[in-house]
Write a protein that holds these residues in place. Structure first.
Motif, PDB file in Angstrom:
ATOM      1  N   UNK A  44       0.829  -1.209   0.000  1.00  0.00           N
ATOM      2  CA  UNK A  44       0.000   0.000   0.000  1.00  0.00           C
ATOM      3  C   UNK A  44       0.865   1.261   0.000  1.00  0.00           C
ATOM      4  N   UNK A  45       1.889   1.259   0.834  1.00  0.00           N
ATOM      5  CA  UNK A  45       2.782   2.420   0.921  1.00  0.00           C
ATOM      6  C   UNK A  45       3.482   2.662  -0.407  1.00  0.00           C
ATOM      7  N   UNK A  46       3.993   1.605  -1.026  1.00  0.00           N
ATOM      8  CA  UNK A  46       4.675   1.743  -2.307  1.00  0.00           C
ATOM      9  C   UNK A  46       3.719   2.249  -3.395  1.00  0.00           C
ATOM     10  N   UNK A  47       2.503   1.724  -3.426  1.00  0.00           N
ATOM     11  CA  UNK A  47       1.521   2.167  -4.415  1.00  0.00           C
ATOM     12  C   UNK A  47       1.190   3.644  -4.222  1.00  0.00           C
ATOM     13  N   UNK A  48       1.107   4.088  -2.979  1.00  0.00           N
ATOM     14  CA  UNK A  48       0.831   5.501  -2.698  1.00  0.00           C
ATOM     15  C   UNK A  48       1.999   6.371  -3.146  1.00  0.00           C
ATOM     16  N   UNK A  49       3.216   5.921  -2.883  1.00  0.00           N
ATOM     17  CA  UNK A  49       4.406   6.708  -3.264  1.00  0.00           C
ATOM     18  C   UNK A  49       4.550   6.851  -4.774  1.00  0.00           C
ATOM     19  N   UNK A  50       4.168   5.829  -5.516  1.00  0.00           N
ATOM     20  CA  UNK A  50       4.326   5.861  -6.973  1.00  0.00           C
ATOM     21  C   UNK A  50       3.123   6.472  -7.679  1.00  0.00           C
ATOM     22  N   UNK A  51       2.096   6.827  -6.916  1.00  0.00           N
ATOM     23  CA  UNK A  51       0.916   7.441  -7.514  1.00  0.00           C
ATOM     24  C   UNK A  51      -0.056   6.440  -8.114  1.00  0.00           C
ATOM     25  N   UNK A  52       0.131   5.158  -7.830  1.00  0.00           N
ATOM     26  CA  UNK A  52      -0.750   4.126  -8.376  1.00  0.00           C
ATOM     27  C   UNK A  52      -1.978   3.881  -7.514  1.00  0.00           C
ATOM     28  N   UNK A  53      -1.950   4.339  -6.268  1.00  0.00           N
ATOM     29  CA  UNK A  53      -3.055   4.112  -5.341  1.00  0.00           C
ATOM     30  C   UNK A  53      -4.095   5.204  -5.525  1.00  0.00           C
ATOM     31  N   UNK A  54      -5.296   4.811  -5.856  1.00  0.00           N
ATOM     32  CA  UNK A  54      -6.407   5.738  -6.020  1.00  0.00           C
ATOM     33  C   UNK A  54      -7.374   5.544  -4.865  1.00  0.00           C
ATOM     34  N   UNK A  55      -8.077   6.593  -4.499  1.00  0.00           N
ATOM     35  CA  UNK A  55      -9.030   6.486  -3.396  1.00  0.00           C
ATOM     36  C   UNK A  55     -10.222   7.378  -3.661  1.00  0.00           C
ATOM     37  N   UNK A  56     -11.369   6.957  -3.139  1.00  0.00           N
ATOM     38  CA  UNK A  56     -12.594   7.726  -3.248  1.00  0.00           C
ATOM     39  C   UNK A  56     -13.443   7.432  -2.018  1.00  0.00           C
ATOM     40  N   UNK A  57     -14.164   8.445  -1.546  1.00  0.00           N
ATOM     41  CA  UNK A  57     -15.144   8.233  -0.486  1.00  0.00           C
ATOM     42  C   UNK A  57     -16.441   7.845  -1.175  1.00  0.00           C
ATOM     43  N   UNK A  58     -16.977   6.697  -0.804  1.00  0.00           N
ATOM     44  CA  UNK A  58     -18.164   6.170  -1.477  1.00  0.00           C
ATOM     45  C   UNK A  58     -19.350   6.116  -0.513  1.00  0.00           C
TER      46      UNK A  58
END
Length: 82
Positions: free
Chosen positions: A63-77
């Motif tokens: 999760x941390x690596x995905x966030x650092x590389x900009x691959x982690x997306x998030x949305x409040x649903x």
């Protein structure tokens, strides 16, 4: 969310009028059961933070690596029970 199976069914964009936009953003290929604690939280909060895509979310370094590389997306649903 499906009340009978207490599972996640799909993620979809919703119009201002409250209608689902087709195709859905994601549809479960099978039953995605949620624990009692998750179900109770969804019932109270009516919203959830959805983040991904990550293949092995149990490993927080992924999760941390995905966030650092900009691959982690998030949305409040908003949660909708059916």
């Amino acid at each position: 969310m499906d009340i009978a199976s207490r599972s996640l069914v799909s993620l979809t964009h919703v119009t201002e009028e409250g209608d689902d936009v087709l195709p859905h953003l994601w549809d479960a290929a099978g039953t995605v059961s949620l624990s009692e604690n998750w179900w109770d939280l969804l019932d109270r909060a009516q919203h959830v933070l959805v983040a991904g895509p990550v293949k092995d979310a149990a490993d927080e370094t992924v999760l941390t690596q995905a966030a650092r590389t900009g691959e982690l997306l998030a949305v409040v649903a908003r949660v909708s029970f059916g």
